[in-house]
Design a protein around this motif. Sequence first.
Motif, PDB file in Angstrom:
ATOM      1  N   UNK A  28       0.956  -1.263   0.138  1.00 60.44           N
ATOM      2  CA  UNK A  28       0.096   0.116   0.047  1.00 60.44           C
ATOM      3  C   UNK A  28       0.802   1.187  -0.136  1.00 60.44           C
ATOM      4  N   UNK A  29       1.961   1.133   0.729  1.00 61.66           N
ATOM      5  CA  UNK A  29       2.842   2.442   0.641  1.00 61.66           C
ATOM      6  C   UNK A  29       4.289   1.955   0.263  1.00 61.66           C
ATOM      7  N   UNK A  30       5.111   2.935  -0.337  1.00 66.89           N
ATOM      8  CA  UNK A  30       6.262   2.388  -0.515  1.00 66.89           C
ATOM      9  C   UNK A  30       7.360   3.578  -0.276  1.00 66.89           C
ATOM     10  N   UNK A  31       8.286   3.155   0.525  1.00 61.01           N
ATOM     11  CA  UNK A  31       9.564   3.925   0.786  1.00 61.01           C
ATOM     12  C   UNK A  31      10.511   4.005  -0.411  1.00 61.01           C
ATOM     13  N   UNK A  32      10.944   4.995  -0.886  1.00 60.08           N
ATOM     14  CA  UNK A  32      11.925   5.063  -2.067  1.00 60.08           C
ATOM     15  C   UNK A  32      12.996   6.259  -2.054  1.00 60.08           C
ATOM     16  N   UNK A  33      13.807   5.913  -2.678  1.00 57.40           N
ATOM     17  CA  UNK A  33      14.890   7.259  -2.987  1.00 57.40           C
ATOM     18  C   UNK A  33      14.750   7.833  -4.390  1.00 57.40           C
ATOM     19  N   UNK A  34      13.722   7.571  -4.894  1.00 57.01           N
ATOM     20  CA  UNK A  34      13.034   8.167  -6.247  1.00 57.01           C
ATOM     21  C   UNK A  34      13.859   7.742  -7.372  1.00 57.01           C
ATOM     22  N   UNK A  35      14.623   6.571  -7.208  1.00 53.77           N
ATOM     23  CA  UNK A  35      15.499   6.270  -8.586  1.00 53.77           C
ATOM     24  C   UNK A  35      14.199   5.664  -9.278  1.00 53.77           C
ATOM     25  N   UNK A  36      14.135   5.862 -10.610  1.00 47.84           N
ATOM     26  CA  UNK A  36      13.411   5.152 -11.731  1.00 47.84           C
ATOM     27  C   UNK A  36      11.912   5.191 -11.201  1.00 47.84           C
ATOM     28  N   UNK A  37      11.766   6.548 -10.664  1.00 50.97           N
ATOM     29  CA  UNK A  37      10.311   6.864 -10.619  1.00 50.97           C
ATOM     30  C   UNK A  37      10.056   8.075 -11.397  1.00 50.97           C
ATOM     31  N   UNK A  38       8.781   8.280 -11.948  1.00 52.91           N
ATOM     32  CA  UNK A  38       8.705   9.372 -12.965  1.00 52.91           C
ATOM     33  C   UNK A  38       7.497  10.027 -12.563  1.00 52.91           C
ATOM     34  N   UNK A  39       7.311  11.548 -12.609  1.00 51.17           N
ATOM     35  CA  UNK A  39       6.064  12.335 -12.589  1.00 51.17           C
ATOM     36  C   UNK A  39       5.030  12.045 -13.713  1.00 51.17           C
TER      37      UNK A  39
END
Length: 332
Positions: A99-110
């Motif tokens: 349900x929730x994901x903690x991430x450093x933002x790598x390979x995530x896109x708006x």
Amino acid sequence: MINKQLILRERPVGMPTKDTWSLDETAVPEPAEGQLVVRHHYISLDPAMRGWMNDARSYIPPVQLGEVMRAGSIGEVVASKHEKFAVGDIITGWGGVQEYCLTNGDNWYKVDTRLAPMPVYIGTLGMPGMTAYFGILEVGKIKEGDTVLVSGAAGAVGSVVGQIAKIKGCTVVGIAGGPEKCKYLTETLGFDAALDYKAEGFPRALKEACPKGIDVYFDNVGGEILDLALARLRRNARIVICGAISQYNNKEAVKGPSNYLSLLVNRATMQGMVVMDYAKDYGKAAQEMGQWMAAGKLQSREDIYEGIENFLPTFQRLFTGEKLGKLVLKVI
């Protein structure tokens, strides 16, 4: 806040069962500097997930026992200490079945949900759509006038492959299971013909639908259908190996093609493709596909089921054929 996570507990042999995963609850962590927390709205269910459970050499490391099940996802940033992402941003990435994901933002896109709904960004404008785009254009190298055969044609990848081939001026024949899916291919997506592989006389129907042979075969299923396609190749044909869903839950060895000498006779090629190899060009592909969608040339269909608790029966639909288009699990 409590986070429900689907944890891989054992490596399945054959079709995954209720013992393959456990649904655990844990506290949602606070982000440290450079991190963010994403609240998932939708999770992508894809046949490739079955292969990621196997402890075998592949194009990506397997999901380890005790880890969250790998999956594409899309959701809203609810906490951020990351310079590129703000609370309220809608982003997509590899968040896993939770349900929730903690991430450093790598390979995530708006993404911009004013242009398309969230599920489209994990379907036609996400990994399945990118797979179709690069698979048929870069690997299949289609050209106007080609006869293109697509298996798994009513699925997330196959349905986009066929539509792109039509946009490029090809004759497109789709293979799917059941009359409803075949009707969808011809009447809604504009395929030239659709063949029900479950129907009696399917091999004959394939020959009649492609009387001059096949220039490009986009393979999502493997097995006997791949063998039949090999027997219908034209000179310099191209086969794109995208998947082999008919073989993923085998308890015995994968069944390989017996008609492979057709590649020699017809000077044909058979090439595997992994969408991650084209990551640097995703933006270009998404822009062109978005234009096709806006012009009404490319349609997107999502088959959405609700609740992380219903992951297993929803996931099994990938292999029973009880879905149409892109299979999506709605989390909230």
